[in-house]
Design an enzyme around this catalytic site. Sequence first.
Site, PDB file in Angstrom:
ATOM      1  N   GLU A  89      -5.466   7.874 -30.974  1.00  0.00           N
ATOM      2  CA  GLU A  89      -4.464   8.346 -30.038  1.00  0.00           C
ATOM      3  C   GLU A  89      -5.118   9.129 -28.912  1.00  0.00           C
ATOM      4  O   GLU A  89      -5.855  10.083 -29.174  1.00  0.00           O
ATOM      5  CB  GLU A  89      -3.462   9.283 -30.733  1.00  0.00           C
ATOM      6  CG  GLU A  89      -2.552   8.619 -31.727  1.00  0.00           C
ATOM      7  CD  GLU A  89      -1.556   9.610 -32.336  1.00  0.00           C
ATOM      8  OE1 GLU A  89      -0.655   9.142 -33.032  1.00  0.00           O
ATOM      9  OE2 GLU A  89      -1.694  10.835 -32.102  1.00  0.00           O
ATOM     10  N   CYS A  90      -4.863   8.751 -27.686  1.00  0.00           N
ATOM     11  CA  CYS A  90      -5.251   9.517 -26.502  1.00  0.00           C
ATOM     12  C   CYS A  90      -6.745   9.828 -26.493  1.00  0.00           C
ATOM     13  O   CYS A  90      -7.549   9.002 -26.085  1.00  0.00           O
ATOM     14  CB  CYS A  90      -4.409  10.786 -26.404  1.00  0.00           C
ATOM     15  SG  CYS A  90      -4.418  11.542 -24.759  1.00  0.00           S
ATOM     16  N   ALA A  91      -7.159  10.987 -26.979  1.00  0.00           N
ATOM     17  CA  ALA A  91      -8.580  11.299 -27.030  1.00  0.00           C
ATOM     18  C   ALA A  91      -9.342  10.262 -27.837  1.00  0.00           C
ATOM     19  O   ALA A  91     -10.483   9.911 -27.512  1.00  0.00           O
ATOM     20  CB  ALA A  91      -8.787  12.688 -27.636  1.00  0.00           C
TER      21      ALA A  91
END
Length: 462
Positions: free
Chosen positions: A338-340
């Site tokens: 997720e994201c990072a």
Amino acid sequence: MTTVPRVVLAAPTSNAGKTSVATGLVAALTARGHAVSPHKVGPDYIDPGYAGLAAGRPGRNLDPVLVGEERVVPLFLHGARGADVAVVEGVMGLFDGATRPGLEPGFASTAHVARLLRAPVVLVVDVSAQAQSVAALVHGFATYDPRVRLGGVVLNRVGSDRHEQIARDALESTGVPVLGAVRRLDRLATPSRHLGLVPAAERSADALAGVRALGEVVAGSVDLDAVLRVARSAPALDGAPWDPAAEVARVPGRPRVAVAGGAAFTFGYAENAELLEAAGAEVVTIDPLRDEALPDGTAGLVIGGGFPEVHATELSANTALRAEVAALAARGGPVAAECAGLLYLARSLEGLPMCGVLDAEAVMSPRLTLGYREAVALTDSALAPVGTRVHGHEFHRTVATPAAGATPAWRWAGAEPEGFVTGSVHASYLHLHWAGQPALAGRFVSACARTPVLRSEQHAHR
């Protein structure tokens, strides 16, 4: 019926100082010997990190959008197990809620969660630019919604003894008690950067010292006994604590799932790991800044959110772990990012080599992408079958190019397809609270249980 003394810390607006006061209150009560359960309204990961540091137990989020109204009380009771008081920090202004189409005004606001928890509210008011006018403001907040009970006020950023007395005298007419007055203390300001406060996990010793200092200030400025009386006035709650074991079927084999942590990957809901364990996984935390290998026998990997852009040089320099992550993905090991996590799996971040699992490059952007998303899965993956509908949240200042692979992860209203599904890898900017979609954890662990693993003697680089 379950009785947990509890209080919600709210404010008329954002930036009124409620995070500092809430964290200080948790620290002060903990120093007194209380077992304090810290909570945060909304999807934010950073604020509950400070309250969790103060309490010595995880700060947990309560978000009706991400988990549904029906789970707010069970999740609260789950987080508050063994505690003798709970402190819930609000989000934005007291009545400010999500603005997504289809939601009623004020949905997921601090007031909404306070109503669900049947909890009294303590209003933190920044009085730095007002005096008698604070009475009109507090009167309005106390009477705007009769379903929300205002149990008291904490005056924040008070300039002097005279300033405090004027505000206290004015508030007598409202009937709302003043529980404390905190002076302007610039030395207690928490460092910020492009996405808000610097996470507590990144500041380590400095964060702990700051939390203790906040506790000392609140203990000397707020009537803790009065706050406890307000908290103990909360009625009993219907329902039972949330139980992750009741949400997922247990998968045999106990596959080992590595979860990224450390200073670069600080964003994660505690319930996600609890669901993985309930589904039968052995969860092991790794730090991609320091660990040069995945744990022996790793079957799958979860990489949540955080700030890899701040630590890109160190992440890139850890070539051994980057190679192991790429090898895990290449042999079909499930990876949920997720994201990072998406940035770490990309070919590069700010021009520095990353894991190269995704054929994408990521860079910083001047634009903040922020908001709730109602998404549908476009591709079968180790995380979700095609057609799965989820409620998630975006929060980033980076851009990945391309934004989606040939087989994208999600689509939501008003946006092009987003994210990547390649082999057993699922990567997206979308943050998910798995308590709202527990089947995600069960599906992921099942995929891990089907994956052959490598033992240490088979690691080529050892």
